[in-house]
Design a protein around this motif. Structure first.
Motif, short mmCIF file in Angstrom:
data_model
loop_
_atom_site.label_atom_id
_atom_site.label_comp_id
_atom_site.label_asym_id
_atom_site.label_seq_id
_atom_site.Cartn_x
_atom_site.Cartn_y
_atom_site.Cartn_z
N GLY A 95 0.84 -1.20 0.00
CA GLY A 95 0.00 0.00 0.00
C GLY A 95 0.87 1.25 0.00
N PHE A 96 0.35 2.35 -0.54
CA PHE A 96 1.09 3.61 -0.52
C PHE A 96 0.13 4.77 -0.41
CE2 PHE A 96 -0.05 3.17 -4.92
CZ PHE A 96 -0.11 4.46 -5.44
N GLU A 97 0.66 5.92 0.02
CA GLU A 97 -0.16 7.11 0.26
C GLU A 97 -0.31 7.91 -1.03
OE1 GLU A 97 0.93 8.06 4.87
OE2 GLU A 97 2.53 8.36 3.40
N GLY A 98 -1.34 7.57 -1.78
CA GLY A 98 -1.54 8.18 -3.09
C GLY A 98 -1.79 9.68 -3.04
N SER A 99 -2.45 10.16 -2.00
CA SER A 99 -2.76 11.59 -1.93
C SER A 99 -1.55 12.43 -1.59
CB SER A 99 -3.87 11.84 -0.90
OG SER A 99 -3.43 11.47 0.39
N TYR A 100 -0.49 11.79 -1.04
CA TYR A 100 0.70 12.58 -0.71
C TYR A 100 1.64 12.65 -1.91
CZ TYR A 100 4.93 14.31 1.34
OH TYR A 100 6.05 15.07 1.57
N LEU A 101 1.82 11.55 -2.63
CA LEU A 101 2.69 11.57 -3.80
C LEU A 101 2.02 12.32 -4.95
CD1 LEU A 101 3.96 7.87 -3.90
CD2 LEU A 101 5.18 9.85 -3.04
N SER A 102 2.82 13.00 -5.75
CA SER A 102 2.29 13.60 -6.98
C SER A 102 1.89 12.48 -7.93
CB SER A 102 3.35 14.48 -7.63
OG SER A 102 4.43 13.69 -8.10
N TYR A 103 1.11 12.84 -8.93
CA TYR A 103 0.69 11.81 -9.90
C TYR A 103 1.90 11.14 -10.54
CZ TYR A 103 -1.29 9.64 -14.06
OH TYR A 103 -1.63 8.74 -15.04
N SER A 104 2.89 11.94 -10.94
CA SER A 104 4.05 11.38 -11.63
C SER A 104 4.86 10.47 -10.71
CB SER A 104 4.94 12.50 -12.20
OG SER A 104 5.39 13.35 -11.16
N ILE A 115 4.82 -4.66 -8.61
CA ILE A 115 3.96 -5.60 -7.90
C ILE A 115 2.60 -4.94 -7.76
CG2 ILE A 115 5.82 -6.72 -6.59
CD1 ILE A 115 5.00 -4.97 -4.18
N LYS A 116 1.66 -5.66 -7.19
CA LYS A 116 0.33 -5.11 -6.97
C LYS A 116 0.41 -4.01 -5.92
CE LYS A 116 -4.41 -6.45 -5.75
NZ LYS A 116 -5.29 -7.57 -5.32
N THR A 117 -0.23 -2.88 -6.19
CA THR A 117 -0.23 -1.75 -5.24
C THR A 117 -1.66 -1.37 -4.88
OG1 THR A 117 -0.20 -0.13 -7.05
CG2 THR A 117 1.95 -0.81 -6.14
N ARG A 118 -1.79 -0.77 -3.74
CA ARG A 118 -3.10 -0.32 -3.25
C ARG A 118 -2.93 1.01 -2.54
NH1 ARG A 118 -5.77 -3.92 1.23
NH2 ARG A 118 -5.32 -5.54 -0.33
N ILE A 119 -3.81 1.96 -2.83
CA ILE A 119 -3.77 3.26 -2.15
C ILE A 119 -4.34 3.10 -0.74
CG2 ILE A 119 -4.69 5.60 -2.13
CD1 ILE A 119 -4.51 5.61 -5.15
N THR A 120 -3.61 3.59 0.25
CA THR A 120 -4.03 3.45 1.66
C THR A 120 -4.17 4.81 2.32
OG1 THR A 120 -1.70 3.13 2.27
CG2 THR A 120 -3.03 1.15 1.95
N ASP A 121 -4.69 5.77 1.59
CA ASP A 121 -4.87 7.11 2.14
C ASP A 121 -5.71 7.08 3.41
OD1 ASP A 121 -3.42 8.16 0.08
OD2 ASP A 121 -5.17 8.76 -1.10
#
Length: 361
Positions: A95-104, A115-121
């Motif tokens: 999982g990763f913090e999608g709202s913190y990282l920029s789109y790029s 690998i498989k990723t999931r947003i965990t905001d």
């Protein structure tokens, strides 16, 4: 952070079990491991915590982090090192913090991870919302700073000085008495500019008869306070005096009512009730409050749209205001520690009556 807490973050994330999580928001990194520097991140797995940083922060990390946390110094880039760790630990999903990282950067992270990723905001933030005793004590220290600053600035404000001068003096004084910095820009607006809900301090000179809104905060060991008081310099327009009493009624309704288990929209309705009664709710054009902590604005928020429930040991602001364009405005805000029954108002600066500063020739 111990193994039990680590399993909590990697498993209870709202989307089923997750074997690993990548944390890049600096406030969340600090919350999880205590590191106060920058340009660093964490990988949490079911049985390990890996702290990724560069050579500038390795020694600081050794001082601040638990011996149970593995420090990894990256050479190419933070994301490249993260991808390498994912491969070395045979992580299949993260999982990763999608709202913190920029789109790029988010797309690059997914590409490098392969690998498989999931947003965990909001996963870490949900834990941050409820404060432990240490966090409460740090917030109390930040509150003491704003209370002392308010009493100090009452002896400084007078006709002929600018809003910027007042804001500068407040920020200087807060740092002198222990604030690490200001969690947001100190807001000082006067006269007709007090009708700007979040107007910044300007070169406008304070004049006799002005209402002055002071919205400011301090930071102690990372934790924020946030308080607003409205005062008058000399005698203000009678309509603004009446508005002050109405805003105070709304604010007191909020701080008296908030408690464990209450829904956000229920509290919002109670705060707005005096404004609705006087047909002035359309002059209240911002949120009624928010949580504070490592960030000055944290979830949950006080909103008529929100189904969130307040929980014991959350620290919330209550901040109603009314704004009359061309005339002025009033806002009053306090920090409140949520309890199961009677919650505790932390900020103690006077507000019962509108303070009218004397004018000396």
């Amino acid at each position: 952070m111990g193994d039990e807490a680590n399993r909590t973050f990697t498993e209870e994330n709202g989307g089923g079990k997750l074997p690993a999580m990548y944390v890049s928001n600096p406030k969340n990194v600090r919350y999880l491991c205590g590191f106060t520097g920058e340009d660093s991140s964490l990988i949490l797995t079911g049985d390990a915590v890996l702290f990724i940083t560069d050579s500038r922060y390795v020694e600081q990390a050794r001082e601040e982090l638990s011996d149970l946390i593995q420090i990894v110094c990256w050479n190419r880039s933070l994301l490249d090192e993260t991808a390498e760790i994912i491969r070395k630990h045979h992580i299949q999903e993260i999982g990763f913090e999608g709202s913190y990282l920029s789109y790029s950067h988010g797309e690059l992270f997914k590409s490098l991870a392969q690998i498989k990723t999931r947003i965990t905001d909001g996963c870490v933030e949900a834990f941050r919302a409820v404060k432990d005793e240490d966090e409460i004590c740090k917030t109390l220290e930040a509150v003491k700073i704003v209370d002392r600053t308010f009493m100090h600035i009452l002896n400084f404000i007078r006709p002929g000085i600018s809003e910027k001068q007042v804001a500068t003096e407040m920020e200087y004084f807060m740092k002198c008495i222990g604030s690490e910095g200001t969690p947001f820009e100190t807001l000082v607006v006067s006269g007709i500019r007090s009708a700007y809900p979040h107007g910044v301090a300007s070169e406008k000179m304070i004049e006799l008869g002005d209402m002055v809104i002071l919205d400011f905060g301090a930071t102690f060991q990372g934790y924020s306070s946030d308080m607003t008081r409205t005062i008058a310099v000399g005698k203000p327009d009678s309509r603004l005096s009446e508005i002050y009493d109405l805003v105070l009624e709304a604010e007191l309704a909020g701080v008296d009512a908030i408690c464990h288990g209450m829904k956000s929209k229920e509290l919002d309705s109670m705060i707005r009730s005096p404004f609705v009664r006087e047909n002035m709710n359309d002059r209240f054009n911002h949120g009624a409050g928010h949580s504070i902590g490592l960030d000055n604005h944290e979830a949950p928020y006080i909103s008529y749209r929100s189904e969130d429930e307040f929980v014991e040991n959350m620290i919330m602001t209550v901040e109603p205001g009314l704004y009359l364009p061309g005339l002025g405005g009033v806002r009053i805000e306090d920090d409140v520690l949520v309890r199961k029954e009677k919650s505790l108002v932390l900020t103690g600066s006077p507000k019962k009556d509108l303070i009218q500063l004397p004018f000396y020739e």
